[in-house]
Design a protein around this motif. Structure first.
Motif, short mmCIF file in Angstrom:
data_model
loop_
_atom_site.label_atom_id
_atom_site.label_comp_id
_atom_site.label_asym_id
_atom_site.label_seq_id
_atom_site.Cartn_x
_atom_site.Cartn_y
_atom_site.Cartn_z
N MET A 120 41.24 48.75 38.64
CA MET A 120 40.67 47.54 39.23
C MET A 120 41.81 46.61 39.66
O MET A 120 42.76 46.41 38.92
CB MET A 120 39.76 46.86 38.22
CG MET A 120 39.13 45.60 38.72
SD MET A 120 37.96 44.96 37.51
CE MET A 120 36.84 44.20 38.63
N ASP B 42 43.80 43.31 40.23
CA ASP B 42 43.86 41.99 39.63
C ASP B 42 44.37 40.99 40.66
O ASP B 42 44.81 41.36 41.74
CB ASP B 42 44.69 41.99 38.36
CG ASP B 42 46.17 42.24 38.60
OD1 ASP B 42 46.59 42.37 39.76
OD2 ASP B 42 46.91 42.30 37.61
N SER C 12 41.02 46.28 47.94
CA SER C 12 40.89 45.43 46.76
C SER C 12 39.61 44.61 46.81
O SER C 12 38.91 44.47 45.80
CB SER C 12 42.09 44.50 46.63
OG SER C 12 43.27 45.22 46.35
N GLU D 191 36.54 46.62 46.12
CA GLU D 191 36.43 46.89 44.69
C GLU D 191 36.03 45.65 43.91
O GLU D 191 35.28 45.73 42.94
CB GLU D 191 37.78 47.40 44.19
CG GLU D 191 37.80 47.87 42.76
CD GLU D 191 39.16 48.41 42.39
OE1 GLU D 191 39.67 47.99 41.34
OE2 GLU D 191 39.71 49.24 43.13
N ASN D 192 36.55 44.49 44.33
CA ASN D 192 36.32 43.25 43.60
C ASN D 192 36.24 42.07 44.58
O ASN D 192 37.23 41.39 44.81
CB ASN D 192 37.44 43.03 42.59
CG ASN D 192 37.21 41.83 41.70
OD1 ASN D 192 36.24 41.10 41.85
ND2 ASN D 192 38.12 41.59 40.78
N SER E 224 35.22 39.13 44.36
CA SER E 224 35.53 37.80 43.83
C SER E 224 36.99 37.41 44.04
O SER E 224 37.34 36.23 43.94
CB SER E 224 35.18 37.71 42.35
OG SER E 224 36.04 38.52 41.58
N LEU E 225 37.84 38.38 44.36
CA LEU E 225 39.25 38.08 44.63
C LEU E 225 39.42 37.15 45.83
O LEU E 225 40.40 36.41 45.90
CB LEU E 225 40.04 39.36 44.84
CG LEU E 225 40.26 40.24 43.61
CD1 LEU E 225 40.87 41.58 44.02
CD2 LEU E 225 41.14 39.53 42.60
#
Length: 64
Positions: free
Chosen positions: A1, A3, A22, A25-26, A28-29
């Motif tokens: 994941m 960061d 990224s 995958e996430n 919220s970044l």
């Protein structure tokens, strides 16, 4: 994941495919900030990554 640090390094380097992966995958970044309060968009502008900044803006990040 991914960061926040890895993601923001991708932003600073202009790694568009890395940033896209990224965020897939996430998501919220996009609106996450580092310990200094810097967002991905702020870093893209600071490091003169205009294509990256345009891409991030197209995703409608929080601008507050």
């Amino acid at each position: 994941m991914s960061d926040i640090n890895t993601f923001q390094e991708q932003v600073k380097k202009g790694d568009l495919s890395g940033v896209q992966a990224s965020l897939a995958e996430n998501p919220s970044l996009l609106d996450a900030t580092n310990l200094s309060g810097q967002s991905a968009l702020l870093l893209a502008k600071y490091y003169r990554q205009e294509t990256m900044a345009d891409y991030l803006l197209s995703l409608n990040p929080k601008l507050d």
